[in-house]
Design a protein around this motif. Structure first.
Motif, mmCIF file in Angstrom:
data_model
loop_
_atom_site.group_PDB
_atom_site.id
_atom_site.type_symbol
_atom_site.label_atom_id
_atom_site.label_comp_id
_atom_site.label_asym_id
_atom_site.label_seq_id
_atom_site.Cartn_x
_atom_site.Cartn_y
_atom_site.Cartn_z
ATOM 1 N N PRO A 147 0.827 -1.225 0.000
ATOM 2 C CA PRO A 147 0.000 0.000 0.000
ATOM 3 C C PRO A 147 0.850 1.259 0.000
ATOM 4 N N GLN A 148 1.405 1.583 -1.139
ATOM 5 C CA GLN A 148 2.270 2.759 -1.284
ATOM 6 C C GLN A 148 2.138 3.290 -2.701
ATOM 7 N N PRO A 149 2.666 4.483 -2.992
ATOM 8 C CA PRO A 149 2.530 5.050 -4.334
ATOM 9 C C PRO A 149 2.953 4.076 -5.424
ATOM 10 N N LEU A 150 2.168 4.041 -6.496
ATOM 11 C CA LEU A 150 2.366 3.070 -7.565
ATOM 12 C C LEU A 150 2.606 3.785 -8.890
ATOM 13 N N PHE A 151 3.701 3.434 -9.545
ATOM 14 C CA PHE A 151 4.028 3.958 -10.866
ATOM 15 C C PHE A 151 4.077 2.743 -11.798
ATOM 16 N N ILE A 152 3.070 2.632 -12.653
ATOM 17 C CA ILE A 152 2.818 1.379 -13.355
ATOM 18 C C ILE A 152 2.720 1.593 -14.856
ATOM 19 N N VAL A 153 3.213 0.619 -15.609
ATOM 20 C CA VAL A 153 3.105 0.647 -17.063
ATOM 21 C C VAL A 153 2.469 -0.659 -17.529
ATOM 22 N N GLY A 154 1.610 -0.548 -18.533
ATOM 23 C CA GLY A 154 1.040 -1.716 -19.188
ATOM 24 C C GLY A 154 1.149 -1.532 -20.693
ATOM 25 N N ASN A 155 1.985 -2.336 -21.335
ATOM 26 C CA ASN A 155 2.167 -2.248 -22.783
ATOM 27 C C ASN A 155 1.513 -3.460 -23.433
ATOM 28 N N GLU A 156 0.593 -3.225 -24.344
ATOM 29 C CA GLU A 156 -0.194 -4.293 -24.971
ATOM 30 C C GLU A 156 -0.807 -5.191 -23.900
ATOM 31 N N LEU A 157 -1.463 -4.547 -22.970
ATOM 32 C CA LEU A 157 -2.137 -5.235 -21.870
ATOM 33 C C LEU A 157 -3.620 -5.438 -22.169
ATOM 34 N N PHE A 158 -4.322 -4.348 -22.444
ATOM 35 C CA PHE A 158 -5.773 -4.400 -22.541
ATOM 36 C C PHE A 158 -6.271 -5.124 -23.791
ATOM 37 N N ASP A 159 -5.446 -5.193 -24.841
ATOM 38 C CA ASP A 159 -5.913 -5.838 -26.075
ATOM 39 C C ASP A 159 -6.160 -7.331 -25.885
ATOM 40 N N ALA A 160 -5.521 -7.933 -24.883
ATOM 41 C CA ALA A 160 -5.678 -9.372 -24.648
ATOM 42 C C ALA A 160 -6.725 -9.682 -23.584
ATOM 43 N N VAL A 161 -7.390 -8.655 -23.051
ATOM 44 C CA VAL A 161 -8.456 -8.885 -22.075
ATOM 45 C C VAL A 161 -9.738 -9.214 -22.844
ATOM 46 N N PRO A 162 -10.415 -10.308 -22.523
ATOM 47 C CA PRO A 162 -11.577 -10.734 -23.315
ATOM 48 C C PRO A 162 -12.658 -9.673 -23.449
ATOM 49 N N ILE A 163 -13.249 -9.631 -24.635
ATOM 50 C CA ILE A 163 -14.310 -8.677 -24.957
ATOM 51 C C ILE A 163 -15.633 -9.405 -25.159
ATOM 52 N N ARG A 164 -16.723 -8.654 -25.073
ATOM 53 C CA ARG A 164 -18.033 -9.125 -25.516
ATOM 54 C C ARG A 164 -18.340 -8.469 -26.848
ATOM 55 N N GLN A 165 -18.982 -9.196 -27.726
ATOM 56 C CA GLN A 165 -19.413 -8.656 -29.015
ATOM 57 C C GLN A 165 -20.924 -8.766 -29.135
ATOM 58 N N PHE A 166 -21.506 -7.757 -29.791
ATOM 59 C CA PHE A 166 -22.937 -7.748 -30.071
ATOM 60 C C PHE A 166 -23.143 -7.514 -31.558
ATOM 61 N N VAL A 167 -24.140 -8.163 -32.115
ATOM 62 C CA VAL A 167 -24.423 -8.040 -33.538
ATOM 63 C C VAL A 167 -25.843 -7.509 -33.714
ATOM 64 N N TYR A 168 -26.004 -6.573 -34.658
ATOM 65 C CA TYR A 168 -27.334 -6.031 -34.955
ATOM 66 C C TYR A 168 -28.008 -6.962 -35.944
ATOM 67 N N ALA A 169 -28.970 -7.707 -35.451
ATOM 68 C CA ALA A 169 -29.625 -8.732 -36.268
ATOM 69 C C ALA A 169 -31.132 -8.635 -36.098
#
Length: 355
Positions: A147-169
């Motif tokens: 529990p202390q100050p955090l200096f963080i980097v994430g490179n190409e992190l969020f692109d691999a987090v699963p997504i939901r997709q919706f289709v207009y049908a």
């Protein structure tokens, strides 16, 4: 048919179609056959090359930005410098080298964290970072960071987090699912249930038949946890990924194998599955926590941090071949036709602004 594909076909045959988010999570993170748990994805011999693998300059400039953010925050001791989703450990290795030159006292006094869910990748990172004169620790989530100050980097992190997709049908939006066609092969379908339209981008109401919309609640949850940590303890975050700065409609779900795109349903567990990152909701989450957010392209960020000047220094006493390699790396990292425009950067800062 891959082992994982055989299992997914069996799962769908037994229980019915699964959402895209579940399919993506199985392909990437299944303990026995997932892409990140069983394969070496990075580098020329893998399936893709990330910016830290292109040139040491990337890690050096990221390190300088985090160092400046730490200085602007008042050089708080103690502090944690962390990378989330650290790949092979190349970025952290370059950052530690840079910080050691900038401020040896920082490396001696701060703690350094690798946030990694894959035991196999964590072992590769330990090998990459062996011999480093720094207090390095591995964590599976940010929840176990001190529990202390955090200096963080994430490179190409969020692109691999699963997504939901919706289709207009038909007359409305339905969740896109993976099921089996008449031949027993994996195929996309529109799910049976209707969708709460408040989940969708604002311009979804004007979408044509067959349009795809993507949302990523798992990304939002991860960003919320990071932002809450920075808001509560101080610090800064730098997140770099390919994506867009404004929400939109479109299918960005893709598979990459041996540096080439392929059908996302073709080889579950043997190809990298990603989707473009919508930075707008992530920025909104950070702002809701009282943090300052700045968005730019990767090219703008790196050039603003002195990429050309650093390239000139590295090439000053180099031979022609090395200078050409450095020039090519600059173009790949910051050029508008390469990573410079496709990749975006989100700076997340405490109320005091860092450069």
């Amino acid at each position: 048919m891959t082992r994982l594909k055989e299992r997914i076909v069996g799962l769908i045959g037994a229980t019915g179609p699964i959402p895209v988010s579940e399919y993506m999570a199985l392909c990437l993170f299944d303990p026995d056959a997932g892409y990140y748990t069983t394969r070496e994805p990075f580098g020329a011999d893998g399936d893709f090359i990330t910016a830290p693998e292109v040139s040491q300059m990337f890690g050096e400039l990221v390190a300088v930005w985090l160092y400046q953010a730490w200085q602007t925050a008042g050089r708080p001791p103690p502090a944690t410098f962390a990378e989330i989703g650290p790949g092979r450990g190349t970025l952290m290795k370059d950052m530690l080298r840079t910080w050691s030159r900038l401020d040896p006292a920082l490396v001696a006094g701060a703690s350094f964290a690798m946030i990694e869910t894959s035991p196999r990748l964590a072992e590769i990172q330990r090998q990459t970072l062996a011999g480093q004169n720094a207090a390095l620790a591995w964590h599976q989530t940010i929840d176990t960071l001190p529990p202390q100050p955090l200096f963080i980097v994430g490179n190409e992190l969020f692109d691999a987090v699963p997504i939901r997709q919706f289709v207009y049908a038909g007359s409305g939006w339905r969740e896109r699912v993976v099921g089996l066609d008449g031949a027993g092969e994996l195929h996309f379908f529109a799910g049976a249930g209707s969708v709460d339209t408040t989940l969708l981008p604002a311009n979804a109401a004007d979408a044509p038949q067959g349009a795809i919309a993507e949302v990523a609640p798992a990304r939002s949850a991860l960003m919320s946890a990071i932002a809450a940590r920075i808001a509560g303890h101080g610090g800064a975050g730098l997140f770099i990924d390919y994506g867009h700065l404004q929400p939109g409609i479109g299918d960005t779900f893709q598979a990459l194998r041996r540096h080439r795109r392929e059908d996302v349903l073709a080889n579950p567990g043997e190809a990298d599955l990603t989707a473009h990152v919508d930075f707008a909701p992530l920025a909104d989450i950070a702002r809701a926590c009282g943090l300052d957010v700045q968005l730019s392209t990767q090219g703008e960020f790196l050039l603003g941090m002195g990429l050309l000047e650093r390239a000139g220094t590295l090439g000053a006493d180099a031979d022609a071949g090395t200078r050409k390699a450095i020039s090519d790396a600059v173009e790949r990292l910051a050029g508008p036709d390469a990573m410079g425009e496709l990749f975006k950067v989100m700076k997340v800062l405490s109320a005091v602004r860092a450069t």
